[in-house]
Design a protein around this motif. Structure first.
Motif, PDB file in Angstrom:
ATOM      1  N   HIS A   1      -0.432  -3.632  -7.987  1.00 33.23           N
ATOM      2  CA  HIS A   1      -1.851  -3.744  -8.527  1.00 33.23           C
ATOM      3  C   HIS A   1      -3.067  -3.882  -7.393  1.00 33.23           C
ATOM      4  N   TRP A   2      -2.513  -4.511  -6.138  1.00 30.79           N
ATOM      5  CA  TRP A   2      -3.669  -4.565  -5.152  1.00 30.79           C
ATOM      6  C   TRP A   2      -3.747  -3.171  -4.679  1.00 30.79           C
ATOM      7  N   LEU A   3      -2.758  -2.105  -4.939  1.00 35.30           N
ATOM      8  CA  LEU A   3      -3.141  -0.895  -4.380  1.00 35.30           C
ATOM      9  C   LEU A   3      -3.893  -0.098  -5.625  1.00 35.30           C
ATOM     10  N   THR A   4      -3.249  -0.269  -6.738  1.00 35.05           N
ATOM     11  CA  THR A   4      -3.663   0.885  -7.865  1.00 35.05           C
ATOM     12  C   THR A   4      -4.487   0.097  -9.027  1.00 35.05           C
ATOM     13  N   GLY A   5      -4.830  -1.136  -8.841  1.00 35.61           N
ATOM     14  CA  GLY A   5      -5.550  -1.721  -9.707  1.00 35.61           C
ATOM     15  C   GLY A   5      -5.083  -2.257 -11.035  1.00 35.61           C
ATOM     16  N   GLU A   6      -3.723  -1.797 -11.260  1.00 33.70           N
ATOM     17  CA  GLU A   6      -2.850  -1.862 -12.435  1.00 33.70           C
ATOM     18  C   GLU A   6      -1.626  -1.983 -12.202  1.00 33.70           C
ATOM     19  N   GLN A   7      -0.788  -3.103 -12.233  1.00 29.30           N
ATOM     20  CA  GLN A   7       0.550  -3.223 -11.758  1.00 29.30           C
ATOM     21  C   GLN A   7       1.415  -2.227 -12.349  1.00 29.30           C
ATOM     22  N   GLY A   8       2.172  -1.472 -11.719  1.00 26.11           N
ATOM     23  CA  GLY A   8       3.269  -0.527 -12.404  1.00 26.11           C
ATOM     24  C   GLY A   8       2.471   0.897 -12.272  1.00 26.11           C
ATOM     25  N   LYS A   9       1.376   1.154 -11.887  1.00 25.97           N
ATOM     26  CA  LYS A   9       0.594   2.223 -12.011  1.00 25.97           C
ATOM     27  C   LYS A   9       0.912   3.107 -10.838  1.00 25.97           C
ATOM     28  N   ASP A  10       1.274   4.481 -11.178  1.00 30.93           N
ATOM     29  CA  ASP A  10       1.807   5.172  -9.780  1.00 30.93           C
ATOM     30  C   ASP A  10       0.644   5.790  -9.332  1.00 30.93           C
ATOM     31  N   PRO A  11       0.483   5.526  -7.792  1.00 32.01           N
ATOM     32  CA  PRO A  11      -0.806   5.943  -7.075  1.00 32.01           C
ATOM     33  C   PRO A  11      -0.788   7.313  -6.764  1.00 32.01           C
ATOM     34  N   GLY A  12       0.274   8.245  -7.233  1.00 33.89           N
ATOM     35  CA  GLY A  12       0.204   9.693  -6.855  1.00 33.89           C
ATOM     36  C   GLY A  12       0.903  10.188  -5.652  1.00 33.89           C
ATOM     37  N   TYR A  13       1.094   9.315  -4.711  1.00 35.59           N
ATOM     38  CA  TYR A  13       1.658   9.729  -3.513  1.00 35.59           C
ATOM     39  C   TYR A  13       2.501   8.473  -3.145  1.00 35.59           C
ATOM     40  N   ASP A  14       3.282   8.738  -1.896  1.00 33.50           N
ATOM     41  CA  ASP A  14       4.227   7.611  -1.463  1.00 33.50           C
ATOM     42  C   ASP A  14       3.356   6.812  -0.382  1.00 33.50           C
ATOM     43  N   PRO A  15       2.718   5.599  -0.533  1.00 29.60           N
ATOM     44  CA  PRO A  15       1.961   5.159   0.270  1.00 29.60           C
ATOM     45  C   PRO A  15       2.719   4.731   1.825  1.00 29.60           C
ATOM     46  N   LEU A  16       3.942   4.272   1.237  1.00 27.41           N
ATOM     47  CA  LEU A  16       4.625   3.509   2.443  1.00 27.41           C
ATOM     48  C   LEU A  16       5.219   4.725   3.590  1.00 27.41           C
ATOM     49  N   ALA A  17       5.472   6.073   2.851  1.00 29.55           N
ATOM     50  CA  ALA A  17       5.649   7.110   3.893  1.00 29.55           C
ATOM     51  C   ALA A  17       4.411   7.474   4.584  1.00 29.55           C
ATOM     52  N   PHE A  18       3.279   7.462   4.039  1.00 35.64           N
ATOM     53  CA  PHE A  18       2.010   7.734   4.792  1.00 35.64           C
ATOM     54  C   PHE A  18       1.697   6.926   5.848  1.00 35.64           C
ATOM     55  N   LEU A  19       1.948   5.515   5.434  1.00 38.97           N
ATOM     56  CA  LEU A  19       1.686   4.435   6.323  1.00 38.97           C
ATOM     57  C   LEU A  19       2.554   4.434   7.569  1.00 38.97           C
ATOM     58  N   VAL A  20       3.726   4.835   7.485  1.00 42.80           N
ATOM     59  CA  VAL A  20       4.537   4.783   8.700  1.00 42.80           C
ATOM     60  C   VAL A  20       4.250   5.946   9.359  1.00 42.80           C
ATOM     61  N   ASP A  21       4.240   7.240   8.932  1.00 44.42           N
ATOM     62  CA  ASP A  21       3.812   8.417   9.431  1.00 44.42           C
ATOM     63  C   ASP A  21       2.673   8.453  10.352  1.00 44.42           C
ATOM     64  N   GLU A  22       1.622   7.994   9.629  1.00 47.52           N
ATOM     65  CA  GLU A  22       0.123   7.684  10.421  1.00 47.52           C
ATOM     66  C   GLU A  22       0.367   6.782  11.730  1.00 47.52           C
ATOM     67  N   ALA A  23       1.010   5.976  11.503  1.00 56.06           N
ATOM     68  CA  ALA A  23       1.320   4.942  12.633  1.00 56.06           C
ATOM     69  C   ALA A  23       2.020   5.490  13.648  1.00 56.06           C
ATOM     70  N   HIS A  24       2.925   6.131  13.362  1.00 55.87           N
ATOM     71  CA  HIS A  24       3.822   6.756  14.367  1.00 55.87           C
ATOM     72  C   HIS A  24       3.097   7.982  15.218  1.00 55.87           C
ATOM     73  N   ALA A  25       2.139   8.666  14.365  1.00 56.20           N
ATOM     74  CA  ALA A  25       1.464   9.865  14.674  1.00 56.20           C
ATOM     75  C   ALA A  25       0.546   9.214  16.154  1.00 56.20           C
ATOM     76  N   ARG A  26       0.257   8.023  15.973  1.00 58.89           N
ATOM     77  CA  ARG A  26      -0.618   7.337  17.044  1.00 58.89           C
ATOM     78  C   ARG A  26       0.064   6.646  18.109  1.00 58.89           C
ATOM     79  N   GLY A  27       1.378   6.750  18.128  1.00 58.44           N
ATOM     80  CA  GLY A  27       2.159   6.107  18.970  1.00 58.44           C
ATOM     81  C   GLY A  27       2.189   4.460  18.705  1.00 58.44           C
TER      82      GLY A  27
END
Length: 401
Positions: free
Chosen positions: A100-126
């Motif tokens: 719920h810290w992400l979506t405002g409602e526990q169990g609510k799908d944010p509509g994307y995979d945040p972790l995949a995004f978080l990892v990819d963006e970090a790696h893109a910056r070295g």
């Protein structure tokens, strides 16, 4: 081949400089073999990211990209991102609900995979990416009925207890420890993370007037041992189990823990530090000394959140003590830095963090620093980090986390 050419080039340059009478200086100690320069990015209570729950996905992503650009600007090379703050998930987990810290409602799908995004963006910056898990905290409130019906703590009510106005998984239950390990391995197996990270919360910190309600668990699993020893053994079993499961994977993932900065005081244990503060060994039942000595972790980040000269927990006393703990082991030592304290008292002026790193450099065992937390680096600690960068992070931000 390229590395060999570079080495020859450096050697030739050194020879030429010698011919011309110029003696090249050795690189700073912080450049030798690289070091870890990391920051914690906390999601619980929206401390760092996202800035509030329920933001549109595009706004969440914009905030994170800006945060990573700031991390690079400060000369850091690693992010430790809280992906499981309260027995919930920032990825499509088969075990626990969306946070719920992400979506405002526990169990609510944010509509994307945040972790995949978080990892990819970090790696893109070295930047290296360590996934940060809080092992046993279920909720920052104490009513199980406020969790979604499918939450494991409601599906298995005997797994959790209320304490200090919050809910926790019971570390004494073997099924709980196995479950937490499975959650960690789900991320380790599915995402290109560089590390797994636990913070300092194991058994809950003491609350005056309350007792941890695990008498029934102790009766079932304690085997006649002392309850404090049993609790420490439960945490040891979790740490050892996660370590072994990660080691069995077909790629290297670092495993690290950031315990409270005092293991034990020397008055309680001759192996302890010259301090007089609370002891993680006796309060949260975290025996970090044993984790290092047994080699169950790849790195340790004691949260040494005190200034140089503190009367009860002097930074200048704790750094050499922790250096002694890791000495002779393969475990890397990074010092946990309280960036959030900068400007909060006369002892925490803009030069305190830089002074910490000067002291760190006196101990070869210290291989880096981790700052709490990302928000502070560009707000209250912005000037302090400029001094840190100028004095200590002049080398390119490549590391070994």
């Amino acid at each position: 081949m390229r590395a060999r050419v570079v080495q020859w080039g450096v050697a030739a340059l050194a020879l030429a400089l010698g011919v011309w009478g110029v003696v090249p200086t050795d690189p700073p100690a912080s450049c030798a073999g690289g070091e870890t320069r990391a920051v914690w990015i906390a999601t619980v209570q929206n401390i760092d990211w996202p800035s509030k729950p329920g933001l549109p996905a595009a706004e969440q992503q914009r905030e994170y990209r800006t945060l990573l650009d700031d991390v690079r600007r400060h000369g850091l090379n690693t992010v430790i991102v809280q992906v499981r703050p309260t027995a919930d998930a920032l990825w499509p987990s088969p075990y626990e609900p969306w946070s719920h810290w992400l979506t405002g409602e526990q169990g609510k799908d944010p509509g994307y995979d945040p972790l995949a995004f978080l990892v990819d963006e970090a790696h893109a910056r070295g930047l290296k990416f360590h996934a940060w898990f809080n092992p046993f905290r279920v909720s920052r409130q104490a009513d199980p009925a406020q969790l979604v019906p499918e939450h494991p703590a409601r599906q298995h009510p005997d797994w959790a207890f209320a304490y200090g106005g919050q809910l926790y998984y019971d570390p004494g239950k073997p099924a709980v420890r196995e479950f937490v390990t499975d959650v960690v391995l789900d991320v380790a197996q599915r995402y290109a993370i560089d590390g797994v990270h636990f913070d300092d919360y194991f058994y809950p910190y003491p609350v005056e007037g309350e007792q941890i309600p695990d008498a029934g668990t102790f009766a079932a699993y304690g085997g006649g041992t002392d309850v404090a020893d049993w609790r420490r053994q439960n945490i040891d079993e979790l740490v050892k189990g996660v370590s072994e499961r990660l080691s069995a994977l077909d790629r290297d993932i670092a495993f690290g823990i950031s315990p409270f900065g005092i293991w034990r005081n020397e008055a309680a244990d001759p192996r302890g530090s010259a301090t007089t503060g609370i002891q993680s060994y006796d309060t949260t039942y975290a025996d970090s000394w044993t984790w290092v000595r047994q080699g169950w972790v790849d790195y340790i980040v004691p949260q040494i959140y005190w200034e140089i000269g503190h009367p009860s927990a002097d930074y200048a006393a704790l750094v050499p003590w922790w250096a002694g703990v890791v000495a002779g082991t393969r475990v890397q030592l990074y010092t946990g830095q309280a960036a959030y304290k900068v400007g909060g008292s006369p002892a925490w002026g803009d030069g305190e963090l830089a002074a910490h790193l000067t002291l760190d450099r006196e101990h070869a065992e210290v291989r880096g620093q981790v700052y709490f937390s990302a928000h502070s680096l560009s707000t209250n600690a912005a000037a302090a980090m400029e001094r840190v960068k100028a004095d200590h992070y002049s080398c390119p931000p490549t590391g070994n986390a």
